[in-house]
Design a protein around this motif. Structure first.
Motif, PDB file in Angstrom:
ATOM      1  N   ARG A   1      50.405  49.851  70.283  1.00 16.39           N
ATOM      2  CA  ARG A   1      49.734  49.996  68.430  1.00 16.39           C
ATOM      3  C   ARG A   1      51.217  50.426  67.948  1.00 16.39           C
ATOM      4  O   ARG A   1      50.911  50.235  67.002  1.00 16.39           O
ATOM      5  CB  ARG A   1      48.537  50.420  68.868  1.00 16.39           C
ATOM      6  CG  ARG A   1      46.850  49.306  69.910  1.00 16.39           C
ATOM      7  CD  ARG A   1      45.936  50.681  69.980  1.00 16.39           C
ATOM      8  NE  ARG A   1      46.077  50.999  70.261  1.00 16.39           N
ATOM      9  CZ  ARG A   1      45.714  51.997  71.980  1.00 16.39           C
ATOM     10  NH1 ARG A   1      45.591  50.582  72.537  1.00 16.39           N
ATOM     11  NH2 ARG A   1      45.832  52.754  71.630  1.00 16.39           N
ATOM     12  N   THR A   2      51.098  51.645  68.629  1.00 12.81           N
ATOM     13  CA  THR A   2      51.847  52.414  67.197  1.00 12.81           C
ATOM     14  C   THR A   2      52.873  51.743  66.802  1.00 12.81           C
ATOM     15  O   THR A   2      53.269  51.835  65.132  1.00 12.81           O
ATOM     16  CB  THR A   2      52.034  54.014  67.851  1.00 12.81           C
ATOM     17  OG1 THR A   2      51.511  55.339  68.281  1.00 12.81           O
ATOM     18  CG2 THR A   2      52.674  55.247  66.649  1.00 12.81           C
TER      19      THR A   2
ATOM     20  N   THR B   1      55.062  60.244  69.079  1.00 15.08           N
ATOM     21  CA  THR B   1      55.546  58.603  68.822  1.00 15.08           C
ATOM     22  C   THR B   1      55.081  57.771  67.531  1.00 15.08           C
ATOM     23  O   THR B   1      56.006  56.734  67.138  1.00 15.08           O
ATOM     24  CB  THR B   1      54.550  58.116  69.980  1.00 15.08           C
ATOM     25  OG1 THR B   1      54.669  58.908  71.319  1.00 15.08           O
ATOM     26  CG2 THR B   1      54.962  56.751  69.567  1.00 15.08           C
ATOM     27  N   ALA B   2      54.312  58.658  66.599  1.00 15.88           N
ATOM     28  CA  ALA B   2      53.859  57.672  65.071  1.00 15.88           C
ATOM     29  C   ALA B   2      55.970  57.474  64.441  1.00 15.88           C
ATOM     30  O   ALA B   2      55.363  57.088  63.559  1.00 15.88           O
ATOM     31  CB  ALA B   2      53.153  58.059  64.955  1.00 15.88           C
ATOM     32  N   ARG B   3      56.039  58.871  64.505  1.00 15.87           N
ATOM     33  CA  ARG B   3      56.481  59.298  63.829  1.00 15.87           C
ATOM     34  C   ARG B   3      57.883  58.673  64.121  1.00 15.87           C
ATOM     35  O   ARG B   3      59.433  58.190  62.811  1.00 15.87           O
ATOM     36  CB  ARG B   3      57.231  60.788  63.687  1.00 15.87           C
ATOM     37  CG  ARG B   3      55.942  61.862  62.776  1.00 15.87           C
ATOM     38  CD  ARG B   3      55.942  61.379  61.064  1.00 15.87           C
ATOM     39  NE  ARG B   3      55.277  62.718  61.160  1.00 15.87           N
ATOM     40  CZ  ARG B   3      53.375  61.894  60.670  1.00 15.87           C
ATOM     41  NH1 ARG B   3      53.119  60.805  61.673  1.00 15.87           N
ATOM     42  NH2 ARG B   3      53.240  62.638  60.181  1.00 15.87           N
TER      43      ARG B   3
ATOM     44  N   ALA C   1      51.822  48.568  64.025  1.00 15.53           N
ATOM     45  CA  ALA C   1      51.997  49.423  62.684  1.00 15.53           C
ATOM     46  C   ALA C   1      52.521  49.871  62.110  1.00 15.53           C
ATOM     47  O   ALA C   1      52.795  49.693  61.124  1.00 15.53           O
ATOM     48  CB  ALA C   1      50.710  50.680  63.071  1.00 15.53           C
ATOM     49  N   ALA C   2      53.263  50.014  62.707  1.00 17.31           N
ATOM     50  CA  ALA C   2      54.522  51.029  62.178  1.00 17.31           C
ATOM     51  C   ALA C   2      55.362  49.751  61.427  1.00 17.31           C
ATOM     52  O   ALA C   2      55.776  49.647  60.404  1.00 17.31           O
ATOM     53  CB  ALA C   2      55.611  51.949  62.688  1.00 17.31           C
TER      54      ALA C   2
ATOM     55  N   GLN D   1      51.207  61.886  70.151  1.00 15.91           N
ATOM     56  CA  GLN D   1      50.917  60.571  69.576  1.00 15.91           C
ATOM     57  C   GLN D   1      50.935  60.527  68.244  1.00 15.91           C
ATOM     58  O   GLN D   1      51.793  59.992  67.707  1.00 15.91           O
ATOM     59  CB  GLN D   1      49.661  60.229  69.370  1.00 15.91           C
ATOM     60  CG  GLN D   1      48.640  59.731  70.664  1.00 15.91           C
ATOM     61  CD  GLN D   1      47.267  59.397  70.283  1.00 15.91           C
ATOM     62  OE1 GLN D   1      46.902  58.615  69.251  1.00 15.91           O
ATOM     63  NE2 GLN D   1      45.958  59.640  71.362  1.00 15.91           N
ATOM     64  N   THR D   2      51.727  61.809  67.165  1.00 14.25           N
ATOM     65  CA  THR D   2      52.865  62.080  66.496  1.00 14.25           C
ATOM     66  C   THR D   2      53.342  62.289  66.238  1.00 14.25           C
ATOM     67  O   THR D   2      54.157  61.430  65.065  1.00 14.25           O
ATOM     68  CB  THR D   2      52.240  63.337  66.111  1.00 14.25           C
ATOM     69  OG1 THR D   2      50.581  63.842  66.124  1.00 14.25           O
ATOM     70  CG2 THR D   2      52.127  64.015  64.271  1.00 14.25           C
TER      71      THR D   2
ATOM     72  N   SER E   1      58.685  55.892  65.469  1.00 15.73           N
ATOM     73  CA  SER E   1      58.197  54.477  65.554  1.00 15.73           C
ATOM     74  C   SER E   1      58.424  54.219  64.132  1.00 15.73           C
ATOM     75  O   SER E   1      58.961  53.201  63.798  1.00 15.73           O
ATOM     76  CB  SER E   1      57.082  54.446  66.249  1.00 15.73           C
ATOM     77  OG  SER E   1      56.574  54.362  67.528  1.00 15.73           O
ATOM     78  N   GLU E   2      57.976  54.675  63.089  1.00 16.76           N
ATOM     79  CA  GLU E   2      58.230  54.349  61.678  1.00 16.76           C
ATOM     80  C   GLU E   2      59.536  55.181  61.038  1.00 16.76           C
ATOM     81  O   GLU E   2      59.692  53.842  60.226  1.00 16.76           O
ATOM     82  CB  GLU E   2      57.226  55.612  60.769  1.00 16.76           C
ATOM     83  CG  GLU E   2      55.696  55.651  60.831  1.00 16.76           C
ATOM     84  CD  GLU E   2      54.661  56.594  60.397  1.00 16.76           C
ATOM     85  OE1 GLU E   2      55.508  57.443  59.878  1.00 16.76           O
ATOM     86  OE2 GLU E   2      53.847  56.361  60.454  1.00 16.76           O
TER      87      GLU E   2
ATOM     88  N   VAL F   1      48.701  52.697  73.499  1.00 16.07           N
ATOM     89  CA  VAL F   1      49.184  53.861  72.643  1.00 16.07           C
ATOM     90  C   VAL F   1      50.244  53.333  71.871  1.00 16.07           C
ATOM     91  O   VAL F   1      49.962  53.156  70.621  1.00 16.07           O
ATOM     92  CB  VAL F   1      48.630  54.834  72.354  1.00 16.07           C
ATOM     93  CG1 VAL F   1      49.536  55.860  73.399  1.00 16.07           C
ATOM     94  CG2 VAL F   1      48.578  55.546  71.560  1.00 16.07           C
TER      95      VAL F   1
END
Length: 447
Positions: A117-118, A53-55, A121-122, A50-51, A57-58, A114
């Motif tokens: 959603r990630t 993937t979040a980076r 949000a990004a 998840q971390t 996506s950002e 997830v």
């Protein structure tokens, strides 16, 4: 909400747990491995996947925001061509403007929520304009559309720009390692349990009077120690049985010799008033000696053989007919069992003789059991035995005279000998009320 007491929950859980050592050992291995795999997988997805993937996506959202802002500064075709060229070469984005289009009304979301959603949000944190995206329309790409005056700016990005796509490889390797470790553990447990099973089989066979010469201790050290102790115990018991058999043979010879002399002297003596009474006493003494020796010997030295039940019951029924009873034999042809012939014949003769002595009609029947064994019943139409005295009937030297018309011959060992023989075969005898009105002896034997 009503809470279930811990004691009730414990009993319910105990009923659901496997009862065999193999099942419980396997459960001990499987549950920790599954818990560990679940914990590692959860930690990986929660802390790493998840971390990452979040980076990603950002980063993708930042590139999309750059392209949108750059286009808004100069919404011309020449500027769009420059932006698309730079995005293609630098950040692997395919950018196109679709004049007159609006954002799709329906959202397309993937099975792994997830990811959506990630990415949402990004994008929401970087874009001020309405947007729409889909992670499922194209297998290897992410479709992002941003509303602009006069149309939609569409960005197609490789999926790996938004999602850590190699996570499944880690999970696959984790599963393969788990299967390999569990396979090794299962094989090891199976070998240990098999050693215990062989020890139990040898003990059960010895309990039935069978010897297992090929049994060899193997397995873990503790299992080998138990097997060695069992073999030593078996040898001691076998020596005791052999010594007892020799002693019984000597006692039989010593007792029968004076009985034979008395019987011969009585036959040669002149006729006198008490001759018949003395002859009856000698017959009763000889019968008592036979019963004592049969009870002590137990027919344990006889080897088991495959016996057909129908001829056996017919032969037993003939002895009942000689005792003056009407005997009925019901047995299916071809029904066989591994038994010690002389021992089981003696047990059935004791039961049928007891039935013939107290009833006019005797029924011998046999049937196969669904568990793989056989059931033999001996019934009579005599007075029967009260249910409260069924267990007492099998005690040695027990004579239930009040309910069975004075067993004038014998010392009360017939039922005890019969149960000893049947239990020596791995079966048992129970008593019940017969349909004929008297007593029913139910003999259950393994197949």
């Amino acid at each position: 909400m009503r809470l279930v007491p811990l004691s009730v929950l414990g009993r319910l859980l105990k009923r659901r747990l496997p009862t065999s050592l193999w099942g419980r050992s396997l459960l001990i291995i499987v549950i920790p491995v599954m818990v560990m795999q679940g914990a590692v997988t959860w930690a990986f997805f929660d802390m790493h996947w998840q971390t990452v993937t979040a980076r990603l996506s950002e980063g993708l959202a930042g590139d999309v925001a750059w392209a949108v802002e750059t286009y808004q500064d100069d919404p011309s075709e020449q500027n769009l061509a420059v932006i698309a060229d730079r995005a293609e070469r630098s950040v692997q984005l395919s950018i196109a403007f679709r004049p007159g289009y609006t954002l799709p009304a329906e959202q397309e979301r993937g099975p792994v929520g997830v990811v959506d959603r990630t990415l949402e949000a990004a994008l929401a944190g970087r874009l001020d304009q309405p947007f729409w995206f889909s992670t499922t329309r194209y297998p290897a790409y992410v479709d992002i559309q941003v509303q602009q005056p006069g149309g939609v700016l569409r960005v197609i990005a490789p999926r790996e720009r938004a999602v850590a796509t190699q996570a499944h490889i880690f999970v696959l390797w984790l599963m393969l390692a788990t299967v390999l470790l569990m396979s090794v553990a299962i094989l090891f447990i199976r070998n240990q349990v098999r050693a215990i099973e062989r020890l139990a089989e040898a003990a059960e066979a010895f309990g039935r009077g069978e010897l297992s010469p090929r049994f060899k201790p193997h397995g873990a050290r503790e299992v080998r120690q138990a097997a060695t102790a069992f073999l030593a115990m078996r040898d001691r018991i076998q020596r005791h049985i052999e010594q007892r058999t020799a002693l019984l043979a000597s006692v039989s010879h010593d007792l029968r010799t004076p009985l034979t002399r008395l019987r011969l002297e009585l036959a040669l003596a002149p006729k006198f008033k008490r001759a018949s009474a003395m002859q009856g006493d000698l017959d009763e003494m000889e019968h008592m000696i036979d019963e004592y020796l049969a009870f002590a010997k137990g027919e344990a030295g006889e080897a088991p053989q495959s016996i057909e039940i129908a001829p056996l019951l017919i032969a037993v029924g003939e002895d009942g007919r000689r005792a003056g009873a009407e005997v009925e034999v019901i047995a299916p042809p071809g029904l066989t069992a591994s038994l010690r012939p002389m021992a089981i014949r003696r047990a059935l003769m004791n039961l049928s003789g007891n039935a013939a002595a107290h009833g006019e009609h005797v029924r011998l029947s046999a049937r196969p059991l669904t568990s793989g064994g056989i059931e033999i019943t001996i019934e009579d139409d005599g007075p029967g035995i009260p249910e409260a005295m069924h267990d007492e009937a099998f005690l040695p030297f027990s004579r239930l005279d009040e309910s069975r018309n004075q067993n004038r011959k014998g010392v009360g060992l017939g039922m005890a000998i019969a149960r000893d023989v049947v239990r020596g075969h791995g079966g048992d005898i129970t008593l019940d009320r017969s349909d004929l009105g008297g007593l029913k002896a139910i003999v259950r034997l393994p197949g």
